[in-house]
Design a protein around this motif. Structure first.
Motif, PDB file in Angstrom:
ATOM      1  N   PHE A 101       0.858  -1.180   0.000  1.00 17.90           N
ATOM      2  CA  PHE A 101       0.000   0.000   0.000  1.00 17.90           C
ATOM      3  C   PHE A 101       0.896   1.232   0.000  1.00 17.90           C
ATOM      4  O   PHE A 101       2.081   1.155   0.343  1.00 17.90           O
ATOM      5  N   ILE A 102       0.334   2.324  -0.435  1.00 16.91           N
ATOM      6  CA  ILE A 102       1.098   3.560  -0.503  1.00 16.91           C
ATOM      7  C   ILE A 102       0.932   4.319   0.810  1.00 16.91           C
ATOM      8  O   ILE A 102      -0.176   4.720   1.173  1.00 16.91           O
ATOM      9  N   ALA A 103       2.036   4.479   1.522  1.00  7.89           N
ATOM     10  CA  ALA A 103       2.019   5.111   2.842  1.00  7.89           C
ATOM     11  C   ALA A 103       2.597   6.524   2.759  1.00  7.89           C
ATOM     12  O   ALA A 103       3.392   6.834   1.873  1.00  7.89           O
ATOM     13  N   ASP A 126       5.200  11.268  -1.323  1.00  8.35           N
ATOM     14  CA  ASP A 126       5.299  12.660  -0.898  1.00  8.35           C
ATOM     15  C   ASP A 126       4.263  13.446  -1.710  1.00  8.35           C
ATOM     16  O   ASP A 126       4.506  13.827  -2.848  1.00  8.35           O
ATOM     17  N   ARG A 127       3.093  13.666  -1.105  1.00  4.93           N
ATOM     18  CA  ARG A 127       1.988  14.302  -1.827  1.00  4.93           C
ATOM     19  C   ARG A 127       2.277  15.761  -2.184  1.00  4.93           C
ATOM     20  O   ARG A 127       1.624  16.326  -3.045  1.00  4.93           O
ATOM     21  N   LYS A 128       3.265  16.361  -1.521  1.00  7.04           N
ATOM     22  CA  LYS A 128       3.574  17.759  -1.785  1.00  7.04           C
ATOM     23  C   LYS A 128       4.451  17.933  -3.026  1.00  7.04           C
ATOM     24  O   LYS A 128       4.668  19.049  -3.480  1.00  7.04           O
ATOM     25  N   LYS A 129       4.968  16.802  -3.533  1.00  8.68           N
ATOM     26  CA  LYS A 129       5.831  16.844  -4.718  1.00  8.68           C
ATOM     27  C   LYS A 129       5.216  15.956  -5.798  1.00  8.68           C
ATOM     28  O   LYS A 129       5.445  14.741  -5.794  1.00  8.68           O
ATOM     29  N   PRO A 130       4.425  16.548  -6.695  1.00 13.21           N
ATOM     30  CA  PRO A 130       3.666  15.775  -7.692  1.00 13.21           C
ATOM     31  C   PRO A 130       4.510  14.819  -8.520  1.00 13.21           C
ATOM     32  O   PRO A 130       4.076  13.696  -8.806  1.00 13.21           O
ATOM     33  N   ARG A 131       5.703  15.238  -8.936  1.00  8.52           N
ATOM     34  CA  ARG A 131       6.526  14.360  -9.773  1.00  8.52           C
ATOM     35  C   ARG A 131       6.957  13.111  -9.014  1.00  8.52           C
ATOM     36  O   ARG A 131       6.909  11.997  -9.552  1.00  8.52           O
ATOM     37  N   LYS A 132       7.374  13.298  -7.774  1.00  3.20           N
ATOM     38  CA  LYS A 132       7.760  12.145  -6.963  1.00  3.20           C
ATOM     39  C   LYS A 132       6.547  11.274  -6.648  1.00  3.20           C
ATOM     40  O   LYS A 132       6.651  10.044  -6.601  1.00  3.20           O
ATOM     41  N   ALA A 133       5.398  11.905  -6.415  1.00  3.44           N
ATOM     42  CA  ALA A 133       4.176  11.157  -6.131  1.00  3.44           C
ATOM     43  C   ALA A 133       3.790  10.290  -7.327  1.00  3.44           C
ATOM     44  O   ALA A 133       3.393   9.127  -7.173  1.00  3.44           O
ATOM     45  N   LEU A 134       3.909  10.848  -8.541  1.00  3.62           N
ATOM     46  CA  LEU A 134       3.591  10.092  -9.753  1.00  3.62           C
ATOM     47  C   LEU A 134       4.532   8.908  -9.915  1.00  3.62           C
ATOM     48  O   LEU A 134       4.099   7.806 -10.311  1.00  3.62           O
TER      49      LEU A 134
END
Length: 242
Positions: A101-103, A126-134
C-alpha cells in the motif's frame, strides 16, 4: 482491561519487530536485486500471523465475509473505506494475498515499520511533490502488472467512524492505469477498537470483500467519471447493511 490489552499488543509488536529485523536483512537484499517473488508469500504469512494474534488479543467479535471473491492469482487492487489505523491489520489478517500500500512519507522515519512496509511491497509517497508522487504511483502500477496486489484508501484519510467520505480525484490511478481487477472492501467498527479511547476495546468489527469490478470492461470515459462513484456506492451500501 483495555490498558492491559494495549500493553500486550505493544509488547507483541515490538517482539515481532525485534525478531523480524535480523531475519529481514537477506530478504531486503533480494528485494533490491529484484528476486522478490520467492519472499513475498513468506513475509505475508509472517505479517498475517502477527495481525491475527493482535486481533485475538483485542477480543473483537469479527465478521468476515466475501473472501471467495478474492482471486488467488493475478494483479488485483483492493479498494477500501478507511475507518481507522486498525484497517490495515484487518486487511493483512484476512485478504489472503500479499499486498502493498502507498504510505505517507512520514512513516519512513518509524524504525521497523518502514522496513515492514517496504518488504511487503509498499511505497512511500510525498503528496507535496507531484513528480515524486507520480513516480510512486507508477511503482505500484508496476507491482500490479507483475501479478501483485495493492491496497488503496481513496478517501485519503481516516473517517474515524463517521461514515464514508468522498473519494479523492485521482485516488484510483493505481487501478485505472493498470486496469487491474478491483476488489472493493467495506470495513466497519475498526475505529472503536483503539482510536476512540486510545485503549484497546473489544468491539464488533466487520470486513466484507465485495464482488470484483473489472475496469477493463469499462470505457475510458466511464473509468474516469463513473468508476469511483460506483465503488463508493457499493461500499456505502454494504456499510449500511453491516
Amino acid at each position: 482491561m483495555g490498558l492491559v490489552k494495549t500493553i500486550a499488543i505493544f509488547i507483541v509488536t515490538v517482539f515481532v519487530l525485534l525478531i523480524f529485523i535480523p531475519v529481514a536483512i537477506p530478504f531486503f537484499i533480494l528485494r533490491l536485486i529484484g528476486l522478490n517473488q520467492s519472499m513475498d508469500f513468506f513475509l505475508y504469512k509472517l505479517a498475517q500471523s502477527w495481525a491475527r494474534i493482535v486481533i485475538v488479543i483485542t477480543g473483537c467479535s469479527m465478521t468476515v465475509t466475501g473472501r471467495e471473491n478474492i482471486p488467488k492469482e493475478g494483479g488485483i487492487c483492493f479498494v477500501s473505506n478507511h475507518v481507522g489505523i486498525f484497517d490495515v491489520i484487518l486487511a493483512v489478517a484476512y485478504s489472503g494475498r500479499p499486498f502493498g500500500f502507498i504510505a505517507k512519507k512520514e512513516l519512513l522515519l518509524v524504525p521497523g515499520i518502514n522496513l515492514w512496509i517496504f518488504l511487503l511491497g509498499g511505497f512511500f509517497i510525498d503528496r507535496k511533490k507531484p513528480r515524486k508522487a507520480l513516480k510512486t504511483i507508477n511503482q505500484g502500477i508496476k507491482r500490479i502488472n507483475a501479478g501483485g496486489a495493492m491496497l488503496i484508501f481513496p478517501e485519503g484519510t481516516r473517517s474515524r467512524g463517521s461514515g464514508i467520505g468522498p473519494f479523492l480525484p485521482g485516488a484510483l490511478k493505481l487501478a485505472t492505469h493498470s486496469k487491474a481487477l478491483i476488489i472493493p472492501m467495506a470495513i466497519s467498527g475498526s475505529y472503536d477498537v483503539f482510536e476512540k479511547t486510545y485503549r484497546v476495546i473489544a468491539s464488533p468489527v466487520s470486513i466484507t470483500f465485495l464482488s470484483p469490478v473489472n475496469p477493463a470492461e469499462m470505457s475510458p470515459q466511464d473509468r474516469k467519471t463513473l468508476l469511483a462513484e460506483k465503488l463508493r456506492t457499493s461500499i456505502a451500501e454494504t456499510l449500511n447493511q453491516q
